[in-house]
Design a protein around this motif. Sequence first.
Motif, mmCIF file in Angstrom:
data_model
loop_
_atom_site.group_PDB
_atom_site.id
_atom_site.type_symbol
_atom_site.label_atom_id
_atom_site.label_comp_id
_atom_site.label_asym_id
_atom_site.label_seq_id
_atom_site.Cartn_x
_atom_site.Cartn_y
_atom_site.Cartn_z
ATOM 1 N N HIS A 1 -37.608 31.632 20.726
ATOM 2 C CA HIS A 1 -36.147 31.484 20.698
ATOM 3 C C HIS A 1 -35.507 31.625 22.080
ATOM 4 O O HIS A 1 -34.660 32.484 22.314
ATOM 5 C CB HIS A 1 -35.529 32.508 19.732
ATOM 6 N N PRO A 2 -35.877 30.770 23.020
ATOM 7 C CA PRO A 2 -35.215 30.823 24.333
ATOM 8 C C PRO A 2 -33.757 30.416 24.188
ATOM 9 O O PRO A 2 -33.385 29.694 23.253
ATOM 10 C CB PRO A 2 -36.000 29.788 25.155
ATOM 11 N N GLY A 3 -32.915 30.852 25.115
ATOM 12 C CA GLY A 3 -31.550 30.367 25.128
ATOM 13 C C GLY A 3 -31.543 28.874 25.411
ATOM 14 O O GLY A 3 -32.365 28.381 26.181
ATOM 15 N N ILE A 4 -30.643 28.150 24.763
ATOM 16 C CA ILE A 4 -30.514 26.713 25.005
ATOM 17 C C ILE A 4 -29.109 26.449 25.536
ATOM 18 O O ILE A 4 -28.114 26.821 24.898
ATOM 19 C CB ILE A 4 -30.725 25.885 23.725
ATOM 20 N N SER A 5 -29.031 25.843 26.702
ATOM 21 C CA SER A 5 -27.747 25.483 27.298
ATOM 22 C C SER A 5 -27.688 23.972 27.483
ATOM 23 O O SER A 5 -28.693 23.329 27.772
ATOM 24 C CB SER A 5 -27.552 26.167 28.656
ATOM 25 N N TYR A 6 -26.482 23.434 27.330
ATOM 26 C CA TYR A 6 -26.272 21.998 27.473
ATOM 27 C C TYR A 6 -25.151 21.823 28.494
ATOM 28 O O TYR A 6 -24.030 22.263 28.265
ATOM 29 C CB TYR A 6 -25.881 21.411 26.110
ATOM 30 N N VAL A 7 -25.453 21.193 29.629
ATOM 31 C CA VAL A 7 -24.494 21.059 30.727
ATOM 32 C C VAL A 7 -24.138 19.588 30.923
ATOM 33 O O VAL A 7 -25.032 18.730 30.973
ATOM 34 C CB VAL A 7 -25.068 21.639 32.036
ATOM 35 N N VAL A 8 -22.840 19.299 31.058
ATOM 36 C CA VAL A 8 -22.375 17.926 31.197
ATOM 37 C C VAL A 8 -21.264 17.852 32.241
ATOM 38 O O VAL A 8 -20.299 18.619 32.184
ATOM 39 C CB VAL A 8 -21.816 17.389 29.860
ATOM 40 N N GLY A 9 -21.377 16.930 33.177
ATOM 41 C CA GLY A 9 -20.285 16.637 34.084
ATOM 42 C C GLY A 9 -19.291 15.708 33.408
ATOM 43 O O GLY A 9 -19.670 14.684 32.846
ATOM 44 N N GLU A 10 -18.011 16.059 33.451
ATOM 45 C CA GLU A 10 -17.012 15.292 32.709
ATOM 46 C C GLU A 10 -16.713 13.920 33.310
ATOM 47 O O GLU A 10 -16.109 13.070 32.656
ATOM 48 C CB GLU A 10 -15.714 16.097 32.593
ATOM 49 N N TRP B 1 -29.417 18.854 30.915
ATOM 50 C CA TRP B 1 -28.429 18.564 31.946
ATOM 51 C C TRP B 1 -28.152 17.064 31.931
ATOM 52 O O TRP B 1 -29.036 16.253 32.184
ATOM 53 C CB TRP B 1 -29.013 19.032 33.273
ATOM 54 N N ASP B 2 -26.930 16.698 31.587
ATOM 55 C CA ASP B 2 -26.508 15.286 31.609
ATOM 56 C C ASP B 2 -27.456 14.371 30.855
ATOM 57 O O ASP B 2 -27.853 13.302 31.350
ATOM 58 C CB ASP B 2 -26.371 14.790 33.056
ATOM 59 N N ALA B 3 -27.805 14.739 29.646
ATOM 60 C CA ALA B 3 -28.662 13.866 28.831
ATOM 61 C C ALA B 3 -27.846 12.688 28.305
ATOM 62 O O ALA B 3 -26.838 12.883 27.640
ATOM 63 C CB ALA B 3 -29.243 14.647 27.659
ATOM 64 N N PRO B 4 -28.252 11.447 28.574
ATOM 65 C CA PRO B 4 -27.570 10.299 27.970
ATOM 66 C C PRO B 4 -28.078 10.063 26.557
ATOM 67 O O PRO B 4 -29.114 10.616 26.157
ATOM 68 C CB PRO B 4 -27.958 9.148 28.899
ATOM 69 N N ILE B 5 -27.377 9.239 25.802
ATOM 70 C CA ILE B 5 -27.789 8.997 24.421
ATOM 71 C C ILE B 5 -29.206 8.447 24.357
ATOM 72 O O ILE B 5 -29.966 8.765 23.436
ATOM 73 C CB ILE B 5 -26.814 8.051 23.681
ATOM 74 N N GLU B 6 -29.585 7.640 25.335
ATOM 75 C CA GLU B 6 -30.919 7.027 25.321
ATOM 76 C C GLU B 6 -32.021 8.079 25.402
ATOM 77 O O GLU B 6 -33.100 7.901 24.842
ATOM 78 C CB GLU B 6 -31.076 6.046 26.488
ATOM 79 N N SER C 1 -42.539 35.185 35.879
ATOM 80 C CA SER C 1 -42.201 35.950 34.674
ATOM 81 C C SER C 1 -40.863 35.565 34.072
ATOM 82 O O SER C 1 -40.574 35.917 32.930
ATOM 83 C CB SER C 1 -42.190 37.448 34.995
ATOM 84 N N SER C 2 -40.028 34.845 34.824
ATOM 85 C CA SER C 2 -38.710 34.442 34.315
ATOM 86 C C SER C 2 -38.445 32.998 34.729
ATOM 87 O O SER C 2 -38.091 32.720 35.871
ATOM 88 C CB SER C 2 -37.616 35.360 34.865
ATOM 89 N N VAL C 3 -38.623 32.093 33.772
ATOM 90 C CA VAL C 3 -38.504 30.658 34.041
ATOM 91 C C VAL C 3 -37.373 30.065 33.208
ATOM 92 O O VAL C 3 -37.250 30.363 32.010
ATOM 93 C CB VAL C 3 -39.821 29.928 33.708
ATOM 94 N N THR C 4 -36.561 29.248 33.853
ATOM 95 C CA THR C 4 -35.593 28.408 33.149
ATOM 96 C C THR C 4 -36.039 26.963 33.325
ATOM 97 O O THR C 4 -36.191 26.490 34.451
ATOM 98 C CB THR C 4 -34.173 28.593 33.708
ATOM 99 N N LEU C 5 -36.283 26.290 32.214
ATOM 100 C CA LEU C 5 -36.749 24.907 32.238
ATOM 101 C C LEU C 5 -35.536 23.990 32.145
ATOM 102 O O LEU C 5 -34.762 24.053 31.180
ATOM 103 C CB LEU C 5 -37.705 24.662 31.067
ATOM 104 N N VAL C 6 -35.338 23.164 33.181
ATOM 105 C CA VAL C 6 -34.157 22.301 33.282
ATOM 106 C C VAL C 6 -34.592 20.848 33.236
ATOM 107 O O VAL C 6 -35.519 20.446 33.945
ATOM 108 C CB VAL C 6 -33.400 22.555 34.609
ATOM 109 N N SER C 7 -33.934 20.049 32.413
ATOM 110 C CA SER C 7 -34.225 18.610 32.392
ATOM 111 C C SER C 7 -32.943 17.852 32.651
ATOM 112 O O SER C 7 -31.888 18.165 32.106
ATOM 113 C CB SER C 7 -34.834 18.194 31.055
ATOM 114 N N TRP C 8 -33.056 16.846 33.509
ATOM 115 C CA TRP C 8 -31.893 16.051 33.909
ATOM 116 C C TRP C 8 -32.046 14.613 33.440
ATOM 117 O O TRP C 8 -33.116 14.027 33.571
ATOM 118 C CB TRP C 8 -31.746 16.092 35.432
#
Length: 337
Positions: free
Chosen positions: A272-281, A153-158, A111-118
């Motif tokens: 309208h799910p929340g959209i988060s963008y996570v990046v390691g510096e 999560w850590d999407a490169p330009i490609e 009932s509560s899913v967060t879809l994460v792509s790396w």
Amino acid sequence: MPKVTIPNTSLEFFFTDNGAPTAEKYTTYIIVHGHSYHAAVFQRLVPLASERGVRLICVNRREYPGSTPHTAQELRVYASGSHEERATLLHEEGVNLAICVDEIIQKYALSSVTLVSWSLGNTFTMAAMASILSFPVQSQLRIRTSVKRVILWDAPIEALGIPCPPNSYLPLYDTELAPEARGPVFSKWVQSYFNHNDLSSHDPKQLNYRTHDTSKRRTFEDLSPAEFQGMADHSASDRCDTVLTKPPFASIISAVVEQALFNPDIRSAWNHPGISYVVGEANPWNVLVAAWTIQERVKEFNGKTPISFTFVEGVNHFGMWDDPKKFLDVLIGCNKA
């Protein structure tokens, strides 16, 4: 071996699963892997997820262990298909991935899913989001109800169809390297830690393109060949992933990202799910440039397409391996923001 089958097809998707927590209500993170490294690369998150009372399901995309390989015709399209053929194939792969998510939702009554792509997995998650109006109606309804957030999560330009800035460097395209050497050099490069200059400037000239931080070991530097082979499949990526990073696919992927993140009808169809963008510096430059580009695109929409950005200090492209506690904390924190 846990798998789901796409209805009316013979396509199967393998996944790993740490199981349901004891709590009645919990969040399930369905993670889509990137180039070469498959679901096993997330194994260090599993015991921590169980301790934190969240469920972690990591899906192997097609061509990777346990999931259905591509057909000869599909591989032909990846390698040399027309623009239209490639766009159709990416759309179909997006639909298949989304239906895979829906089948997992049904299988475990989630009932509560967060879809994460790396990493390169973001290409396929964006394709899944963009193609929602092609899903069966009942699948659309379940996804609208169950998927509460999407994390890039850590999407490169490609992975997002973004062009390279001038004078940039990527080992995969280094003509000074023999073709057979480019993959191994890239593997070391992407596992490294990079010290960049002023990241707040969003200026590509502030980025370190080639020289990694020699004071920190590369992520898998001490891993035995057998252990490394258990989490990566370079033959699979050679067949259908590397070609996605090359110029002919860029405009196709860019159009998909535009639909997924900025088309109001698509966002509405996903409820309208929340959209988060996570990046390691400490990532290579191409991950940081991608995040900056999407940040600027969000500004153009004047808040109509809210995306939250989290930059994690000291984390490279493999934060789930080198610092799994920190990275799990960040993922869980995205749902509390």
